[in-house]
Motif scaffolding. Sequence first.
Motif, PDB file in Angstrom:
ATOM      1  N   ILE A  55      10.047  -7.307  17.983  1.00  0.00           N
ATOM      2  CA  ILE A  55       8.649  -7.587  18.334  1.00  0.00           C
ATOM      3  C   ILE A  55       7.775  -6.336  18.286  1.00  0.00           C
ATOM      4  CG2 ILE A  55       7.119  -8.415  20.173  1.00  0.00           C
ATOM      5  CD1 ILE A  55       9.372 -10.435  20.876  1.00  0.00           C
ATOM      6  N   PRO A  56       8.125  -5.235  18.999  1.00  0.00           N
ATOM      7  CA  PRO A  56       7.255  -4.049  18.892  1.00  0.00           C
ATOM      8  C   PRO A  56       7.232  -3.449  17.489  1.00  0.00           C
ATOM      9  CG  PRO A  56       9.162  -3.576  20.277  1.00  0.00           C
ATOM     10  CD  PRO A  56       9.199  -5.027  19.966  1.00  0.00           C
ATOM     11  N   LEU A  57       8.353  -3.522  16.780  1.00  0.00           N
ATOM     12  CA  LEU A  57       8.368  -3.012  15.409  1.00  0.00           C
ATOM     13  C   LEU A  57       7.447  -3.834  14.517  1.00  0.00           C
ATOM     14  CD1 LEU A  57      12.166  -2.276  14.922  1.00  0.00           C
ATOM     15  CD2 LEU A  57      10.319  -0.620  15.076  1.00  0.00           C
ATOM     16  N   SER A  58       7.457  -5.148  14.700  1.00  0.00           N
ATOM     17  CA  SER A  58       6.588  -6.021  13.918  1.00  0.00           C
ATOM     18  C   SER A  58       5.119  -5.801  14.266  1.00  0.00           C
ATOM     19  CB  SER A  58       6.947  -7.493  14.145  1.00  0.00           C
ATOM     20  OG  SER A  58       8.270  -7.732  13.738  1.00  0.00           O
ATOM     21  N   LEU A  59       4.834  -5.614  15.546  1.00  0.00           N
ATOM     22  CA  LEU A  59       3.454  -5.356  15.963  1.00  0.00           C
ATOM     23  C   LEU A  59       2.936  -4.041  15.377  1.00  0.00           C
ATOM     24  CD1 LEU A  59       3.557  -6.509  19.697  1.00  0.00           C
ATOM     25  CD2 LEU A  59       2.447  -7.665  17.760  1.00  0.00           C
ATOM     26  N   ALA A  60       3.764  -3.011  15.397  1.00  0.00           N
ATOM     27  CA  ALA A  60       3.371  -1.730  14.796  1.00  0.00           C
ATOM     28  C   ALA A  60       3.162  -1.882  13.293  1.00  0.00           C
ATOM     29  CB  ALA A  60       4.431  -0.669  15.082  1.00  0.00           C
ATOM     30  N   PHE A  61       4.019  -2.645  12.649  1.00  0.00           N
ATOM     31  CA  PHE A  61       3.903  -2.888  11.212  1.00  0.00           C
ATOM     32  C   PHE A  61       2.582  -3.581  10.891  1.00  0.00           C
ATOM     33  CE2 PHE A  61       4.632  -5.623   7.502  1.00  0.00           C
ATOM     34  CZ  PHE A  61       4.971  -4.658   6.564  1.00  0.00           C
ATOM     35  N   VAL A  62       2.255  -4.630  11.648  1.00  0.00           N
ATOM     36  CA  VAL A  62       1.004  -5.368  11.427  1.00  0.00           C
ATOM     37  C   VAL A  62      -0.204  -4.472  11.697  1.00  0.00           C
ATOM     38  CG1 VAL A  62      -0.404  -7.295  12.291  1.00  0.00           C
ATOM     39  CG2 VAL A  62       2.022  -7.640  11.825  1.00  0.00           C
ATOM     40  N   PHE A  63      -0.143  -3.657  12.759  1.00  0.00           N
ATOM     41  CA  PHE A  63      -1.234  -2.733  13.068  1.00  0.00           C
ATOM     42  C   PHE A  63      -1.501  -1.793  11.898  1.00  0.00           C
ATOM     43  CE2 PHE A  63      -2.328   1.581  14.459  1.00  0.00           C
ATOM     44  CZ  PHE A  63      -3.590   1.350  14.990  1.00  0.00           C
ATOM     45  N   PHE A  64      -0.450  -1.135  11.418  1.00  0.00           N
ATOM     46  CA  PHE A  64      -0.620  -0.197  10.313  1.00  0.00           C
ATOM     47  C   PHE A  64      -1.049  -0.904   9.034  1.00  0.00           C
ATOM     48  CE2 PHE A  64       2.383   2.708  12.690  1.00  0.00           C
ATOM     49  CZ  PHE A  64       1.408   3.645  12.997  1.00  0.00           C
ATOM     50  N   LYS A  65      -0.515  -2.080   8.796  1.00  0.00           N
ATOM     51  CA  LYS A  65      -0.847  -2.840   7.586  1.00  0.00           C
ATOM     52  C   LYS A  65      -2.348  -3.128   7.533  1.00  0.00           C
ATOM     53  CE  LYS A  65       1.083  -5.525   4.292  1.00  0.00           C
ATOM     54  NZ  LYS A  65       1.839  -5.007   3.205  1.00  0.00           N
ATOM     55  N   PHE A  66      -2.909  -3.584   8.661  1.00  0.00           N
ATOM     56  CA  PHE A  66      -4.337  -3.880   8.688  1.00  0.00           C
ATOM     57  C   PHE A  66      -5.192  -2.613   8.733  1.00  0.00           C
ATOM     58  CE2 PHE A  66      -2.966  -8.136  10.206  1.00  0.00           C
ATOM     59  CZ  PHE A  66      -3.536  -8.869   9.164  1.00  0.00           C
ATOM     60  N   LYS A  67      -4.746  -1.615   9.426  1.00  0.00           N
ATOM     61  CA  LYS A  67      -5.510  -0.372   9.554  1.00  0.00           C
ATOM     62  C   LYS A  67      -5.606   0.360   8.212  1.00  0.00           C
ATOM     63  CE  LYS A  67      -7.362   2.376  12.681  1.00  0.00           C
ATOM     64  NZ  LYS A  67      -8.522   2.053  13.429  1.00  0.00           N
ATOM     65  N   LEU A  68      -4.571   0.237   7.386  1.00  0.00           N
ATOM     66  CA  LEU A  68      -4.520   0.986   6.124  1.00  0.00           C
ATOM     67  C   LEU A  68      -4.714   0.112   4.889  1.00  0.00           C
ATOM     68  CD1 LEU A  68      -1.454   3.228   7.021  1.00  0.00           C
ATOM     69  CD2 LEU A  68      -3.868   3.868   7.098  1.00  0.00           C
ATOM     70  N   LYS A  69      -5.216  -1.104   5.068  1.00  0.00           N
ATOM     71  CA  LYS A  69      -5.280  -2.028   3.929  1.00  0.00           C
ATOM     72  C   LYS A  69      -6.259  -1.597   2.840  1.00  0.00           C
ATOM     73  CE  LYS A  69      -8.556  -5.310   5.858  1.00  0.00           C
ATOM     74  NZ  LYS A  69      -8.773  -6.663   6.278  1.00  0.00           N
ATOM     75  N   ASN A  70      -7.257  -0.806   3.150  1.00  0.00           N
ATOM     76  CA  ASN A  70      -8.247  -0.395   2.148  1.00  0.00           C
ATOM     77  C   ASN A  70      -7.969   0.989   1.573  1.00  0.00           C
ATOM     78  OD1 ASN A  70      -9.707  -2.782   2.445  1.00  0.00           O
ATOM     79  ND2 ASN A  70     -10.789  -1.966   4.225  1.00  0.00           N
ATOM     80  N   TYR A  71      -6.827   1.545   1.877  1.00  0.00           N
ATOM     81  CA  TYR A  71      -6.493   2.888   1.408  1.00  0.00           C
ATOM     82  C   TYR A  71      -5.340   2.835   0.421  1.00  0.00           C
ATOM     83  CZ  TYR A  71      -9.278   4.488   5.365  1.00  0.00           C
ATOM     84  OH  TYR A  71     -10.291   4.714   6.249  1.00  0.00           O
ATOM     85  N   GLU A  72      -5.343   3.813  -0.471  1.00  0.00           N
ATOM     86  CA  GLU A  72      -4.202   3.955  -1.368  1.00  0.00           C
ATOM     87  C   GLU A  72      -3.108   4.699  -0.614  1.00  0.00           C
ATOM     88  OE1 GLU A  72      -3.099   6.082  -5.595  1.00  0.00           O
ATOM     89  OE2 GLU A  72      -5.186   5.605  -5.150  1.00  0.00           O
ATOM     90  N   LEU A  73      -1.944   4.107  -0.560  1.00  0.00           N
ATOM     91  CA  LEU A  73      -0.858   4.661   0.241  1.00  0.00           C
ATOM     92  C   LEU A  73       0.139   5.410  -0.638  1.00  0.00           C
ATOM     93  CD1 LEU A  73      -0.175   1.642   2.594  1.00  0.00           C
ATOM     94  CD2 LEU A  73      -1.630   3.610   3.000  1.00  0.00           C
ATOM     95  N   ARG A  74       0.670   6.451  -0.073  1.00  0.00           N
ATOM     96  CA  ARG A  74       1.726   7.231  -0.725  1.00  0.00           C
ATOM     97  C   ARG A  74       3.068   6.751  -0.188  1.00  0.00           C
ATOM     98  NH1 ARG A  74       2.796  13.507   0.175  1.00  0.00           N
ATOM     99  NH2 ARG A  74       4.486  13.686  -1.308  1.00  0.00           N
ATOM    100  N   ASP A  75       4.067   6.660  -1.047  1.00  0.00           N
ATOM    101  CA  ASP A  75       5.386   6.222  -0.623  1.00  0.00           C
ATOM    102  C   ASP A  75       6.212   7.430  -0.206  1.00  0.00           C
ATOM    103  OD1 ASP A  75       7.674   4.816  -0.099  1.00  0.00           O
ATOM    104  OD2 ASP A  75       8.172   4.433  -2.197  1.00  0.00           O
ATOM    105  N   PHE A  76       6.283   7.655   1.093  1.00  0.00           N
ATOM    106  CA  PHE A  76       7.079   8.766   1.612  1.00  0.00           C
ATOM    107  C   PHE A  76       8.567   8.428   1.646  1.00  0.00           C
ATOM    108  CE2 PHE A  76       2.900   9.692   3.444  1.00  0.00           C
ATOM    109  CZ  PHE A  76       2.787  11.046   3.135  1.00  0.00           C
ATOM    110  N   ASN A  77       8.913   7.160   1.439  1.00  0.00           N
ATOM    111  CA  ASN A  77      10.306   6.717   1.495  1.00  0.00           C
ATOM    112  C   ASN A  77      10.973   6.678   0.129  1.00  0.00           C
ATOM    113  OD1 ASN A  77      10.098   6.313   4.254  1.00  0.00           O
ATOM    114  ND2 ASN A  77       9.476   4.188   4.021  1.00  0.00           N
TER     115      ASN A  77
END
Length: 129
Positions: free
Chosen positions: A42-64
């Motif tokens: 649950i907290p991992l999913s909430l953090a994932f959704v938060f970041f997904k929406f917060k960064l949706k308009n940005y070009e992301l770099r794949d650090f993984n």
Amino acid sequence: MNTRNLFILSFVAMISIYVYAFGQDKTIEMIKAEYLFILGLIPLSLAFVFFKFKLKNYELRDFNQNNNISLKSTVVFFLIFQVVDYISYDGFIGMISQWILYWIMGLIALLLLENINYYKNYKAIYNKS
């Protein structure tokens, strides 16, 4: 095939095998037994959704990009664990009873890697401003 589709397909296959091998009641009981791990999602999913929406308009770099494991290595690890579980948990039924735990742990690992990647992107984008 992307990772999300693999998780969905593996979940459907696993639940189908569980219902066939154990029956519906035992399957539900086995899933309930892993409630702590499921609550951890649950907290991992909430953090994932938060970041997904917060960064949706940005070009992301794949650090993984250097942390990816090949499908071949994953299958080899899974087979090794299956042999150990077959011996440790008294045969086939004991072996497949561990699949739900492996699936949840895989999902936790995937969410952790994605959240770390999003967090690094978040820090890189918002530290510039």
